[in-house]
Design a protein around this motif. Structure first.
Motif, PDB file in Angstrom:
ATOM      1  N   GLU A 133       0.829  -1.206   0.000  1.00 47.83           N
ATOM      2  CA  GLU A 133       0.000   0.000   0.000  1.00 47.83           C
ATOM      3  C   GLU A 133       0.862   1.254   0.000  1.00 47.83           C
ATOM      4  N   TRP A 134       1.926   1.262   0.817  1.00 51.52           N
ATOM      5  CA  TRP A 134       2.811   2.425   0.848  1.00 51.52           C
ATOM      6  C   TRP A 134       3.507   2.622  -0.500  1.00 51.52           C
ATOM      7  N   SER A 135       3.920   1.515  -1.113  1.00 51.74           N
ATOM      8  CA  SER A 135       4.586   1.596  -2.407  1.00 51.74           C
ATOM      9  C   SER A 135       3.639   2.145  -3.466  1.00 51.74           C
ATOM     10  N   ASP A 136       2.384   1.669  -3.436  1.00 54.82           N
ATOM     11  CA  ASP A 136       1.391   2.180  -4.382  1.00 54.82           C
ATOM     12  C   ASP A 136       1.235   3.689  -4.237  1.00 54.82           C
ATOM     13  N   ALA A 137       1.269   4.173  -3.004  1.00 56.50           N
ATOM     14  CA  ALA A 137       1.148   5.619  -2.786  1.00 56.50           C
ATOM     15  C   ALA A 137       2.341   6.372  -3.363  1.00 56.50           C
ATOM     16  N   LEU A 138       3.534   5.797  -3.251  1.00 56.92           N
ATOM     17  CA  LEU A 138       4.730   6.476  -3.736  1.00 56.92           C
ATOM     18  C   LEU A 138       4.735   6.637  -5.244  1.00 56.92           C
ATOM     19  N   VAL A 139       4.181   5.668  -5.980  1.00 53.74           N
ATOM     20  CA  VAL A 139       4.184   5.760  -7.434  1.00 53.74           C
ATOM     21  C   VAL A 139       2.903   6.402  -7.953  1.00 53.74           C
ATOM     22  N   GLY A 140       2.084   6.955  -7.049  1.00 47.40           N
ATOM     23  CA  GLY A 140       0.878   7.662  -7.443  1.00 47.40           C
ATOM     24  C   GLY A 140       1.178   9.086  -7.879  1.00 47.40           C
ATOM     25  N   ASP A 141       0.136   9.865  -8.043  1.00 44.76           N
ATOM     26  CA  ASP A 141       0.252  11.224  -8.561  1.00 44.76           C
ATOM     27  C   ASP A 141       0.500  12.204  -7.420  1.00 44.76           C
ATOM     28  N   TRP A 142       1.755  12.610  -7.253  1.00 45.82           N
ATOM     29  CA  TRP A 142       2.107  13.574  -6.204  1.00 45.82           C
ATOM     30  C   TRP A 142       1.438  14.925  -6.439  1.00 45.82           C
ATOM     31  N   PRO A 146      -0.184  15.244  -2.499  1.00 46.39           N
ATOM     32  CA  PRO A 146       1.097  14.746  -1.979  1.00 46.39           C
ATOM     33  C   PRO A 146       0.986  14.119  -0.592  1.00 46.39           C
ATOM     34  N   GLY A 147      -0.175  14.226   0.051  1.00 41.95           N
ATOM     35  CA  GLY A 147      -0.319  13.711   1.403  1.00 41.95           C
ATOM     36  C   GLY A 147      -0.048  12.220   1.536  1.00 41.95           C
ATOM     37  N   PRO A 148      -0.740  11.348   0.760  1.00 44.19           N
ATOM     38  CA  PRO A 148      -0.490   9.906   0.879  1.00 44.19           C
ATOM     39  C   PRO A 148       0.959   9.505   0.606  1.00 44.19           C
ATOM     40  N   PRO A 149       1.613  10.020  -0.451  1.00 47.06           N
ATOM     41  CA  PRO A 149       3.022   9.634  -0.635  1.00 47.06           C
ATOM     42  C   PRO A 149       3.913  10.054   0.528  1.00 47.06           C
ATOM     43  N   ARG A 150       3.689  11.231   1.090  1.00 43.48           N
ATOM     44  CA  ARG A 150       4.517  11.673   2.217  1.00 43.48           C
ATOM     45  C   ARG A 150       4.231  10.831   3.456  1.00 43.48           C
ATOM     46  N   ALA A 151       2.970  10.453   3.631  1.00 41.89           N
ATOM     47  CA  ALA A 151       2.641   9.554   4.751  1.00 41.89           C
ATOM     48  C   ALA A 151       3.305   8.199   4.557  1.00 41.89           C
ATOM     49  N   ALA A 152       3.377   7.749   3.285  1.00 47.14           N
ATOM     50  CA  ALA A 152       4.043   6.475   3.004  1.00 47.14           C
ATOM     51  C   ALA A 152       5.525   6.556   3.342  1.00 47.14           C
TER      52      ALA A 152
END
Length: 367
Positions: A133-142, A146-152
């Motif tokens: 789940e964290w990895s999916d957030a990192l390759v998402g649309d920042w 940007p909240g989910p990728p930074r939380a990841a």
């Protein structure tokens, strides 16, 4: 060499030929660090590209890569092959029990790479779904949020801290120990390197398995001639599919910036210019590949650059190849007639991600 406009209006140079893209990857005057850096974009992996291996130049990149490379040697990867083969067989057992039809992503293509890379990093089994789940957030649309990728990234930081407090015989422990011996490497860099390796270690392979099968379904004549019980034939097929398939959403790998004036493809590029390496077009260069737009599973030699080349050549390429060979060979051997269970037009890709990722891939086969 064409010039193109980036989303922020910056004019960039687009390298499309095999020779030019290879040079962008290998000539240090085309800098990844300059393309990331504090003024780098918050898109295409966002700030992860600033501090991870993706955004480093030698000599820092060389030092960090040396630590990581120990986990991805050809000998160590081959030593994992039998275990990966057993994993694939168990996952295909569950796929068969669920169908046909059944979702290939749920049962095989998603769990296999995350299991393998998690084992290398010493990630506990109960944490593996969360790592995905964290990895999916990192390759998402920042750009979108940007909240989910930074939380990841913060979650990966907690994973690093847990491994620092309780080290083991795994890659993450080795990274933490090596980092803590250095005075000029930051905790942010450690977290970004760890997150980048974990995300890259499964996201690409998952979607290669899916896209490979879609392409094979479109080319039944090539599929019919593929001997799934011949490791050499499967290995050649994996190389050709890697060349042929567009994995990234744009077909362009991470940009570089020139550190001085440089000539490329007969064009003088000023210092400070953005250069985009078009890997997909390079892998269809007629000067290098005969009939480049034709899928040829027996193509040899096959000097594709699907894993990059030079200092930033994908460090997990040997691992990815081995997983793809075992997964593709076993799927075709055990499930004759394997094919999508719905028309391709009904399949949906996840929006705003760097890697072309299907939401699900229902498949069927001959019983």
């Amino acid at each position: 060499m064409p010039r193109v406009a980036l989303p922020d209006g910056t004019i960039a140079y687009l390298a499309t030929r095999h020779a030019d893209v290879s040079r962008v990857f290998t000539d240090r005057r085309f800098s990844r660090a300059a393309a990331a850096g504090p003024r780098g974009p918050e898109w295409e992996l966002g700030s992860l590209a600033d501090d991870s291996l993706l955004g480093m130049d030698p000599p820092l990149h060389t030092r960090v890569r040396r630590v990581v490379a120990n986990a991805f040697t050809a000998r160590r990867v081959e030593g994992m092959r039998a275990e990966v083969a057993r994993l694939v067989d168990g996952m295909i057992d569950r796929l068969e029990a669920a169908g046909p039809p059944a979702d290939l992503i749920e049962h095989v293509s998603a769990p296999l790479p995350i299991h393998v890379i998690s084992r290398l990093f010493g990630v506990a089994e109960e944490d593996r779904d969360r790592v995905r789940e964290w990895s999916d957030a990192l390759v998402g649309d920042w750009r979108a949020d940007p909240g989910p990728p930074r939380a990841a990234l913060a979650a990966f930081g907690e994973l690093v801290e847990r491994r620092r407090a309780d080290p083991g015989d795994d890659l993450m422990s080795a990274l933490v120990a090596a980092w803590d011996e250095q005075d000029d490497l930051t905790e942010r860099q450690l977290v970004s390197v760890t997150a980048g390796l974990l995300a890259g270690g499964h996201e690409s392979t998952t979607n290669q398995i899916n896209l490979f099968l879609l392409v094979l379904a479109r080319n039944p004549d090539q599929l019919a001639g593929l001997r799934a019980d011949d490791p050499g034939a499967v290995a050649r097929a994996v190389e050709e599919l890697t060349r042929y398939v567009q994995l990234g959403s744009t077909g362009i790998l991470l940009p570089r910036v020139t550190t001085e004036e440089v000539e490329l493809g007969g064009v003088t590029i000023p210092a400070g210019s953005a250069v985009l390496p078009g890997v997909v077009s390079a892998n269809r260069d007629a000067a290098v590949f005969d009939a480049p737009d034709r899928l040829d599973l027996d193509r040899h030699p096959n000097p594709h650059i699907g894993y990059g080349v030079g200092p930033h050549h994908c460090i997990g390429a040997a691992l990815a190849r081995m997983e793809l060979q075992e997964a593709l060979g076993a799927l075709l051997r055990r499930l004759p007639g394997l094919r999508p269970a719905v028309p391709e037009s009904e399949l949906r890709f996840k929006p705003g991600v760097v890697v072309r990722s299907l939401e699900e891939l229902p498949v069927t086969w001959d019983r």
